[in-house]
Design a protein around this motif. Structure first.
Motif, PDB file in Angstrom:
ATOM      1  N   VAL A  52     -18.148  29.269  18.590  1.00 18.85           N
ATOM      2  CA  VAL A  52     -17.472  28.189  19.318  1.00 18.85           C
ATOM      3  C   VAL A  52     -17.103  27.060  18.354  1.00 18.85           C
ATOM      4  N   VAL A  53     -18.022  26.736  17.435  1.00 19.27           N
ATOM      5  CA  VAL A  53     -17.741  25.704  16.436  1.00 19.27           C
ATOM      6  C   VAL A  53     -16.514  26.082  15.605  1.00 19.27           C
ATOM      7  N   ASN A  54     -16.448  27.322  15.179  1.00 19.39           N
ATOM      8  CA  ASN A  54     -15.288  27.787  14.408  1.00 19.39           C
ATOM      9  C   ASN A  54     -13.988  27.582  15.172  1.00 19.39           C
ATOM     10  N   GLU A  55     -13.987  27.950  16.426  1.00 24.26           N
ATOM     11  CA  GLU A  55     -12.765  27.852  17.228  1.00 24.26           C
ATOM     12  C   GLU A  55     -12.424  26.401  17.548  1.00 24.26           C
ATOM     13  N   THR A  56     -13.442  25.589  17.769  1.00 25.84           N
ATOM     14  CA  THR A  56     -13.229  24.193  18.139  1.00 25.84           C
ATOM     15  C   THR A  56     -12.717  23.356  16.969  1.00 25.84           C
ATOM     16  N   PHE A  57     -13.258  23.606  15.777  1.00 29.52           N
ATOM     17  CA  PHE A  57     -12.954  22.766  14.617  1.00 29.52           C
ATOM     18  C   PHE A  57     -11.822  23.308  13.743  1.00 29.52           C
ATOM     19  N   LYS A  58     -11.246  24.444  14.107  1.00 29.00           N
ATOM     20  CA  LYS A  58     -10.335  25.152  13.202  1.00 29.00           C
ATOM     21  C   LYS A  58      -9.125  24.339  12.756  1.00 29.00           C
ATOM     22  N   ASP A  59      -8.695  23.373  13.568  1.00 28.46           N
ATOM     23  CA  ASP A  59      -7.507  22.589  13.226  1.00 28.46           C
ATOM     24  C   ASP A  59      -7.839  21.211  12.674  1.00 28.46           C
ATOM     25  N   LEU A  60      -9.114  20.952  12.411  1.00 29.97           N
ATOM     26  CA  LEU A  60      -9.516  19.650  11.893  1.00 29.97           C
ATOM     27  C   LEU A  60      -9.362  19.589  10.379  1.00 29.97           C
ATOM     28  N   TYR A  61      -9.206  18.404   9.881  1.00 31.33           N
ATOM     29  CA  TYR A  61      -8.943  18.125   8.467  1.00 31.33           C
ATOM     30  C   TYR A  61      -9.863  18.908   7.537  1.00 31.33           C
ATOM     31  N   GLY A  62      -9.262  19.736   6.685  1.00 30.32           N
ATOM     32  CA  GLY A  62      -9.991  20.409   5.621  1.00 30.32           C
ATOM     33  C   GLY A  62     -10.935  21.512   6.062  1.00 30.32           C
ATOM     34  N   TYR A  63     -10.911  21.889   7.342  1.00 29.34           N
ATOM     35  CA  TYR A  63     -11.903  22.856   7.838  1.00 29.34           C
ATOM     36  C   TYR A  63     -11.620  24.257   7.312  1.00 29.34           C
ATOM     37  N   SER A  64     -12.666  24.950   6.953  1.00 28.19           N
ATOM     38  CA  SER A  64     -12.574  26.369   6.606  1.00 28.19           C
ATOM     39  C   SER A  64     -13.546  27.140   7.491  1.00 28.19           C
ATOM     40  N   LYS A  65     -13.074  28.247   8.025  1.00 26.70           N
ATOM     41  CA  LYS A  65     -13.846  29.034   8.986  1.00 26.70           C
ATOM     42  C   LYS A  65     -15.180  29.471   8.397  1.00 26.70           C
ATOM     43  N   LEU A  66     -16.244  29.299   9.183  1.00 22.03           N
ATOM     44  CA  LEU A  66     -17.569  29.747   8.764  1.00 22.03           C
ATOM     45  C   LEU A  66     -17.624  31.263   8.759  1.00 22.03           C
ATOM     46  N   THR A  67     -18.134  31.819   7.692  1.00 21.54           N
ATOM     47  CA  THR A  67     -18.283  33.268   7.591  1.00 21.54           C
ATOM     48  C   THR A  67     -19.550  33.713   8.322  1.00 21.54           C
ATOM     49  N   ASP A  68     -19.684  35.020   8.496  1.00 22.83           N
ATOM     50  CA  ASP A  68     -20.884  35.544   9.149  1.00 22.83           C
ATOM     51  C   ASP A  68     -22.147  35.140   8.382  1.00 22.83           C
ATOM     52  N   ARG A  69     -22.060  35.162   7.053  1.00 21.99           N
ATOM     53  CA  ARG A  69     -23.224  34.801   6.248  1.00 21.99           C
ATOM     54  C   ARG A  69     -23.567  33.321   6.394  1.00 21.99           C
ATOM     55  N   GLN A  70     -22.542  32.480   6.479  1.00 23.25           N
ATOM     56  CA  GLN A  70     -22.790  31.058   6.700  1.00 23.25           C
ATOM     57  C   GLN A  70     -23.405  30.819   8.076  1.00 23.25           C
ATOM     58  N   ILE A  71     -22.865  31.499   9.079  1.00 25.40           N
ATOM     59  CA  ILE A  71     -23.399  31.340  10.428  1.00 25.40           C
ATOM     60  C   ILE A  71     -24.877  31.708  10.456  1.00 25.40           C
ATOM     61  N   GLU A  72     -25.223  32.818   9.826  1.00 25.62           N
ATOM     62  CA  GLU A  72     -26.627  33.228   9.761  1.00 25.62           C
ATOM     63  C   GLU A  72     -27.471  32.149   9.070  1.00 25.62           C
TER      64      GLU A  72
END
Length: 382
Positions: free
Chosen positions: A223-243
């Motif tokens: 949900v965080v990935n989808e919510t923040f995806k268009d915010l300044y400088g955001y890069s999608k969290l990978t599965d390893r980061q999420i873990e």
């Protein structure tokens, strides 16, 4: 006066000096909040931080007459650069004594590193990802910092202005939200309406539901990935980061202070919103100096488990775009506010918010609030 010498961090011992410099520079400052030492070490270590799957970085220290006088991280986030079509090198975790020659030398080191990698601009302060501290404090120097943000002295932005060539890339604001004695009527009205009309429901977590491939921990950060995806400088969290973040944020969290919103019209009760808050660790971290041993763990435990603080930190608040219009944010706070009241919290501290993000700031409109801090990210062509 002797010249500034810039040295690259090349060993674990150097990295310890890199971390220690910040703590020494702010020792005794009543508003600065030290980070946990092992968290800092894991963030900077290339074999520990999952962000190095798509980032590269070097760390630099500035010395004069053999004495440390500054530090900075130079970071290239290839994922963010690709998404935003920029060729940026980031500077982060920058600290320096009040000497313009030191700040110039540090930023020159980042600039040279960026040029060697083909970058066309330098931006910051930014970390590896949005989960790291962002922005240089412009005002709010007399306000207590938080675990998730970086404090800096007033002379930092003065140096940026004096050096010339730097311009504003983005500003953030932070709110102080006062916990109401009674539930705001608007939150209650909207929350009850959307529960009935849209069948959106509150979910409170149990420990055994957090972990695993289909656990709520993973769903939260999706949900965080989808919510923040268009915010300044955001890069999608990978599965390893999420873990990594599930293990970092959730093991000792008070689950009463985490609220999940689910859409019960979907077969799998889709998670559409999340609010993660924790008792402020600021005073506890000051008392222990960022170190758990020998007795620092006790101060952290008292804040987390026994709520020995009047402040609650709103670490992550996110609602999927298509559900914001339905008022799902109101349902989050309709659930959380009674817990804040019961635990004796007087006010809450928001995380950094883009000054232009009116949708996020609009969710606080039914609370007594004030902007008490502002931060800036700068940029310069190189």
């Amino acid at each position: 006066m002797s010249a500034i010498e810039i040295k690259k961090v090349e060993s674990r011992r150097d990295l310890c000096k890199f971390i220690d410099f910040h703590n020494e520079l702010y020792k005794g400052n009543p508003y600065h909040v030290p980070n946990l030492y092992f968290d800092e070490m894991n963030t900077f270590r290339k074999d520990k931080n999952a962000a190095f799957d798509f980032c590269e970085a070097e760390y630099f220290m500035a010395y004069r007459d053999g004495k440390a006088v500054g530090r900075v991280a130079a970071i290239i986030n290839h994922s963010a650069n690709k998404k935003w079509e920029r060729e940026s090198v980031r500077f982060g975790w920058i600290d320096f004594v009040d000497d313009i020659e030191v700040s110039k030398a540090l930023l020159k080191a980042v600039e040279d590193y960026g040029k060697s990698k083909g970058m066309k601009e330098i931006v910051g302060p930014l970390g590896f990802t949005d989960m790291d501290p962002e922005g240089m404090l412009l005002y709010g120097y007399d306000q207590l910092g938080t675990q998730a943000t970086a404090y800096n002295y007033p002379y930092y932005p003065e140096h940026m202005d004096r050096m010339g060539g730097w311009e504003k890339d983005n500003d953030y604001v932070e709110y102080k939200l006062y916990v109401p004695e009674e539930m705001p009527e608007k939150y209650a009205t909207i929350a009850k309406m959307i529960q009935k009309r849209y069948n959106l429901q509150v979910k409170k977590l149990k420990r055994n539901e957090i972990y695993g491939e289909n656990g709520y921990g993973r769903k939260i950060f999706q949900v965080v990935n989808e919510t923040f995806k268009d915010l300044y400088g955001y890069s999608k969290l990978t599965d390893r980061q999420i873990e990594q973040y599930v293990k970092m944020y959730l093991p000792m969290a008070d689950l009463d202070l985490i609220t999940i919103i689910e859409d019960w019209n979907t077969p799998d009760h889709k998670v559409v919103g999340v609010g993660i808050s924790i008792p402020s660790l600021a005073r506890a971290l000051q008392k222990c100096g960022g170190k758990l041993f020998p007795f620092g763990w006790w101060h952290i435990l008292r804040a987390l488990k026994f709520h020995k603080t009047e402040v609650v930190d709103l670490l992550l608040v996110g609602v999927l775009p298509e559900y914001r219009q339905k008022g799902a944010n109101a349902l989050l706070f309709y659930d959380l506010i009674p817990h804040y009241q019961r635990l004796g919290f007087k006010w809450g501290e928001t995380h950094v918010e883009m000054e232009t993000n009116m949708k996020v700031q609009g969710q606080w409109q039914y609370l007594n609030r004030e902007i008490h801090k502002r931060r800036r990210c700068y940029k310069k062509d190189i």
